[in-house]
Motif scaffolding. Structure first.
Motif, PDB file in Angstrom:
ATOM      1  N   PHE A  99       0.698  -1.246   0.168  1.00  0.00           N
ATOM      2  CA  PHE A  99       0.120  -0.044   0.040  1.00  0.00           C
ATOM      3  C   PHE A  99       0.927   1.253  -0.026  1.00  0.00           C
ATOM      4  CE2 PHE A  99      -3.391  -2.334   2.456  1.00  0.00           C
ATOM      5  CZ  PHE A  99      -3.853  -2.862   1.379  1.00  0.00           C
ATOM      6  N   ALA A 100       1.897   1.098   0.747  1.00  0.00           N
ATOM      7  CA  ALA A 100       2.930   2.261   0.905  1.00  0.00           C
ATOM      8  C   ALA A 100       3.679   2.660  -0.413  1.00  0.00           C
ATOM      9  CB  ALA A 100       3.744   2.102   2.093  1.00  0.00           C
ATOM     10  N   THR A 101       3.837   1.399  -0.740  1.00  0.00           N
ATOM     11  CA  THR A 101       4.913   1.797  -1.992  1.00  0.00           C
ATOM     12  C   THR A 101       4.307   2.156  -3.239  1.00  0.00           C
ATOM     13  OG1 THR A 101       6.071  -0.340  -1.092  1.00  0.00           O
ATOM     14  CG2 THR A 101       6.371   0.324  -3.578  1.00  0.00           C
ATOM     15  N   LEU A 102       3.005   1.628  -3.518  1.00  0.00           N
ATOM     16  CA  LEU A 102       2.075   2.352  -4.523  1.00  0.00           C
ATOM     17  C   LEU A 102       0.977   3.580  -4.204  1.00  0.00           C
ATOM     18  CD1 LEU A 102       1.320  -1.078  -6.208  1.00  0.00           C
ATOM     19  CD2 LEU A 102       3.280   0.354  -6.615  1.00  0.00           C
ATOM     20  N   ALA A 103       1.560   4.085  -3.043  1.00  0.00           N
ATOM     21  CA  ALA A 103       0.642   5.342  -2.495  1.00  0.00           C
ATOM     22  C   ALA A 103       0.152   6.077  -3.403  1.00  0.00           C
ATOM     23  CB  ALA A 103       1.328   5.883  -1.167  1.00  0.00           C
ATOM     24  N   GLU A 104       1.189   6.772  -4.251  1.00  0.00           N
ATOM     25  CA  GLU A 104       0.890   7.791  -5.059  1.00  0.00           C
ATOM     26  C   GLU A 104      -0.253   7.485  -6.200  1.00  0.00           C
ATOM     27  OE1 GLU A 104       3.698   8.829  -8.269  1.00  0.00           O
ATOM     28  OE2 GLU A 104       5.241   7.480  -7.399  1.00  0.00           O
ATOM     29  N   TRP A 105      -0.191   6.159  -6.406  1.00  0.00           N
ATOM     30  CA  TRP A 105      -1.497   5.832  -7.377  1.00  0.00           C
ATOM     31  C   TRP A 105      -2.628   5.399  -6.507  1.00  0.00           C
ATOM     32  CZ3 TRP A 105       3.771   4.020  -8.314  1.00  0.00           C
ATOM     33  CH2 TRP A 105       4.360   4.707  -9.245  1.00  0.00           C
ATOM     34  N   LEU A 106      -2.528   4.678  -5.497  1.00  0.00           N
ATOM     35  CA  LEU A 106      -3.553   3.866  -4.759  1.00  0.00           C
ATOM     36  C   LEU A 106      -4.121   4.951  -3.907  1.00  0.00           C
ATOM     37  CD1 LEU A 106      -4.336   0.932  -4.194  1.00  0.00           C
ATOM     38  CD2 LEU A 106      -2.816   0.983  -2.315  1.00  0.00           C
ATOM     39  N   PRO A 143     -16.729  15.205   6.379  1.00  0.00           N
ATOM     40  CA  PRO A 143     -15.322  15.921   6.714  1.00  0.00           C
ATOM     41  C   PRO A 143     -15.129  16.130   8.171  1.00  0.00           C
ATOM     42  CG  PRO A 143     -16.639  17.299   5.022  1.00  0.00           C
ATOM     43  CD  PRO A 143     -17.570  15.991   5.589  1.00  0.00           C
ATOM     44  N   ALA A 144     -16.227  16.055   8.977  1.00  0.00           N
ATOM     45  CA  ALA A 144     -15.932  16.383  10.444  1.00  0.00           C
ATOM     46  C   ALA A 144     -15.100  15.319  11.082  1.00  0.00           C
ATOM     47  CB  ALA A 144     -17.321  16.368  11.058  1.00  0.00           C
ATOM     48  N   ALA A 145     -14.972  13.966  10.412  1.00  0.00           N
ATOM     49  CA  ALA A 145     -14.088  13.156  10.939  1.00  0.00           C
ATOM     50  C   ALA A 145     -12.692  13.249  10.915  1.00  0.00           C
ATOM     51  CB  ALA A 145     -14.418  11.623  10.219  1.00  0.00           C
ATOM     52  N   ARG A 146     -12.285  14.041   9.755  1.00  0.00           N
ATOM     53  CA  ARG A 146     -10.893  14.588   9.451  1.00  0.00           C
ATOM     54  C   ARG A 146      -9.935  13.474   9.397  1.00  0.00           C
ATOM     55  NH1 ARG A 146      -8.541  18.057  13.520  1.00  0.00           N
ATOM     56  NH2 ARG A 146     -10.344  17.425  14.829  1.00  0.00           N
ATOM     57  N   CYS A 147     -10.058  12.112   8.750  1.00  0.00           N
ATOM     58  CA  CYS A 147      -9.067  11.120   8.641  1.00  0.00           C
ATOM     59  C   CYS A 147      -8.617  11.085   7.587  1.00  0.00           C
ATOM     60  CB  CYS A 147      -9.960   9.798   9.033  1.00  0.00           C
ATOM     61  SG  CYS A 147      -8.882   8.374   9.119  1.00  0.00           S
ATOM     62  N   ARG A 148      -7.194  10.752   7.366  1.00  0.00           N
ATOM     63  CA  ARG A 148      -6.590  10.625   6.299  1.00  0.00           C
ATOM     64  C   ARG A 148      -5.848   9.248   5.913  1.00  0.00           C
ATOM     65  NH1 ARG A 148      -3.260  13.372   9.402  1.00  0.00           N
ATOM     66  NH2 ARG A 148      -0.962  13.214   8.806  1.00  0.00           N
ATOM     67  N   PHE A 149      -5.687   8.764   4.807  1.00  0.00           N
ATOM     68  CA  PHE A 149      -4.659   7.703   4.694  1.00  0.00           C
ATOM     69  C   PHE A 149      -3.110   8.185   4.674  1.00  0.00           C
ATOM     70  CE2 PHE A 149      -8.281   5.599   2.856  1.00  0.00           C
ATOM     71  CZ  PHE A 149      -8.372   4.252   3.352  1.00  0.00           C
ATOM     72  N   VAL A 150      -2.336   7.567   5.196  1.00  0.00           N
ATOM     73  CA  VAL A 150      -0.899   8.140   5.230  1.00  0.00           C
ATOM     74  C   VAL A 150       0.071   6.919   4.931  1.00  0.00           C
ATOM     75  CG1 VAL A 150       0.950   9.112   6.498  1.00  0.00           C
ATOM     76  CG2 VAL A 150      -1.342   9.945   7.029  1.00  0.00           C
ATOM     77  N   ALA A 151       1.026   7.128   4.012  1.00  0.00           N
ATOM     78  CA  ALA A 151       1.854   5.733   3.707  1.00  0.00           C
ATOM     79  C   ALA A 151       2.981   5.691   4.628  1.00  0.00           C
ATOM     80  CB  ALA A 151       2.425   6.088   2.298  1.00  0.00           C
ATOM     81  N   SER A 152       3.285   4.640   5.164  1.00  0.00           N
ATOM     82  CA  SER A 152       4.286   4.203   6.191  1.00  0.00           C
ATOM     83  C   SER A 152       5.654   4.423   5.362  1.00  0.00           C
ATOM     84  CB  SER A 152       4.110   2.880   6.866  1.00  0.00           C
ATOM     85  OG  SER A 152       5.364   2.652   7.232  1.00  0.00           O
ATOM     86  N   ASP A 153       6.632   4.951   6.257  1.00  0.00           N
ATOM     87  CA  ASP A 153       7.873   4.894   5.762  1.00  0.00           C
ATOM     88  C   ASP A 153       8.809   3.782   6.219  1.00  0.00           C
ATOM     89  OD1 ASP A 153       8.528   5.795   8.185  1.00  0.00           O
ATOM     90  OD2 ASP A 153       9.137   7.695   7.727  1.00  0.00           O
ATOM     91  N   LEU A 154       8.086   2.636   6.929  1.00  0.00           N
ATOM     92  CA  LEU A 154       8.889   1.586   7.640  1.00  0.00           C
ATOM     93  C   LEU A 154       8.903   0.293   6.511  1.00  0.00           C
ATOM     94  CD1 LEU A 154       7.349   1.805  11.218  1.00  0.00           C
ATOM     95  CD2 LEU A 154       9.415   2.788  10.112  1.00  0.00           C
ATOM     96  N   GLY A 155       8.230   0.439   5.453  1.00  0.00           N
ATOM     97  CA  GLY A 155       8.436  -0.529   4.154  1.00  0.00           C
ATOM     98  C   GLY A 155       7.744  -1.857   4.727  1.00  0.00           C
ATOM     99  N   PHE A 156       8.412  -2.751   4.259  1.00  0.00           N
ATOM    100  CA  PHE A 156       7.904  -4.261   4.843  1.00  0.00           C
ATOM    101  C   PHE A 156       8.556  -4.744   5.958  1.00  0.00           C
ATOM    102  CE2 PHE A 156       6.571  -4.342   0.244  1.00  0.00           C
ATOM    103  CZ  PHE A 156       5.488  -5.105   0.158  1.00  0.00           C
TER     104      PHE A 156
END
Length: 462
Positions: free
Chosen positions: A374-381, A397-410
């Motif tokens: 998921f993190a590796t392909l984050a820019e497309w996914l 919008p009140a929930a203010r939750c976002r997807f964030v890509a990990s930088d810890l890899g596999f």
């Protein structure tokens, strides 16, 4: 001796009341944790920060120095005319910790010492899905023994203090943590069910201990997503976020859930199996035996099946490709505009957002950290996932939750497995015996009998 008072023996000390031993252990942990979290400090600064008396800190510091868990690092001056203070820092360069992860198609290793030096880190391709528990445990034991040999050799030169490491056994192993994609009885080190590995009721901690032979060391086993979530909470892109969800991006999809700064385990310790949420009753059969689980829509196997059908999982190709190799090929295709791959990622992204919306509606996290592929392909996914999430969550919008890509890899789960062992040692510094003259002994650094499968500590609030 008053009624009800019991005695216990600390390494290098005479008999002391059990209450005194417990208090001293707590204070040693308090000092060690401060140094881990804040870096080098003087004894006076530690006393001020912890609320302990200066004489108590000096006494505790003497024991931590004797155990080689701290080291003196130089002189600090308190202001222009202040009295110079000798600073100390976390050491433990002689204490080896090993984090392992066994997953569908690889075994990962993260070897470190208590001072934080990463000494061994790699991933070995291995078909655990098709090998069965017996062969898989033999492979896990082989990789672990090899990593332990490397750890001890890595400590053979100079320790973090700059002094000789004591020959070919410069590091003694203090603990091993193992991450597994499945339901784990943490207290007993038993994998109750790992559908994607085909495991049921596998006593991993005790069997790995046997496989290690004469290297007697405590083994802890936990769910891979839980351990990865702990790693993210401690040192990831959303470190310190008190309400977050971590999603593994593997063949199977697991979730580690942090609520109010604590890992959510549930009544039996089996929470977080988000990959088996039913999202499409008419969908494909899952490894758990049910149809239409979320991981059949968003797991790496689903993406590979859609994006590169000639390389789908289960075709019996050998050797087993590393998951990063599979994902790197898809990333190259996406960058080149491959329509089949672009369509596959868009489909997976929308399903990722749908499942994410269920988690947001249930737990109201501030972020959903995605790891693995998921993190590796984050820019497309993630653009597709975020759009679907915002469309489906009840709070909008009140929930203010976002997807964030990990930088810890596999390697997030193996890092988390090592961190759990480190937390256990920081919680109880008396587990590390006082320094001895001569070469360090290969084997457990723990004083007293090794305990198989201790309960992993909860993360503390930031």
């Amino acid at each position: 001796m008053t009624q009800g008072q019991h005695f216990t023996r600390l390494a290098g000390s005479g008999a002391q009341p059990a209450g005194h031993a417990s208090l001293r252990r707590t204070n040693l942990s308090l000092v060690l944790r401060h140094l881990r979290d804040h870096g080098s400090s003087s004894r006076a600064d530690i006393a001020e920060a912890t609320g302990l008396h200066r004489a108590t800190v000096s006494n505790l510091m003497a024991e931590l120095l004797d155990r080689r868990l701290v080291r003196e690092v130089g002189i600090e001056h308190a202001g222009a005319v202040g009295r110079p203070r000798r600073a100390v820092a976390l050491d433990g360069a002689h204490v080896g910790i090993l984090g392992l992860e066994i997953n569908v198609d690889y075994v990962a290793v993260h070897g470190t010492d208590l001072s934080g030096r990463v000494l061994v880190e790699r991933r070995v391709g291995f078909d655990a899905m098709g090998s069965g528990p017996n062969h898989s445990l033999r492979e896990l034991g082989r990789v672990a023994r090899q990593a332990i040999d490397e750890l001890t050799r890595a400590g053979a030169g100079r320790s973090a203090t700059g002094t000789p490491g004591g020959g070919p056994s410069g590091i003694g192993m203090a603990g091993i943590g193992v991450a597994v994609p499945g339901l784990v009885d943490v207290g007993h080190g038993v994998v109750a069910l790992a559908p994607n590995l085909g495991w049921r009721d596998v006593a991993l901690a005790s069997r790995l201990s046997v496989a290690l032979g004469d290297v007697h060391v405590p083994v802890t086993v936990d769910n891979d997503a839980n351990l990865a979530a702990l790693a993210e909470y401690t040192s990831g892109v959303a470190a310190g976020t008190s309400d977050m969800v971590y999603l593994t991006g593997e063949v199977g999809v697991g979730g580690g859930i942090i609520v109010d700064g604590r890992l959510l385990r549930g009544a039996d310790g089996f929470s977080g199996e988000v990959g088996h949420m039913p999202v499409d009753p008419g969908g494909l059969r899952c490894g758990c035996g049910r149809n239409g689980c979320w991981e059949t829509k968003v797991g790496l196997a689903a993406l590979v099946r859609m994006a590169t059908p000639d390389q789908a999982y289960g075709l019996g190709t050998a050797p087993v490709p590393d998951p990063e190799e599979r994902v790197a090929e898809i990333a190259r295709g996406l960058a080149g505009g491959d329509p089949l791959m672009l369509g596959a990622v868009a489909e997976v992204g929308r399903w990722l957002g749908l499942g994410g919306s269920i988690l947001v509606n249930l737990f109201n996290p501030r972020v959903i950290v995605v790891g693995g592929y998921f993190a590796t392909l984050a820019e497309w996914l993630l653009p597709f996932a975020q759009a679907e999430l915002e469309n489906l969550i009840i709070a909008g919008p009140a929930a203010r939750c976002r997807f964030v890509a990990s930088d810890l890899g596999f390697g997030a789960a193996s890092l988390g497995a090592a961190n759990v062992v480190i937390n256990q040692l920081v919680d109880d510094p008396t587990a590390i015996g006082p320094a001895r003259v001569g070469p360090a002994r290969v084997g457990p650094a723990r004083v007293g009998p090794a305990r198989v499968g201790p309960v992993a500590p909860q993360p503390s609030a930031p």
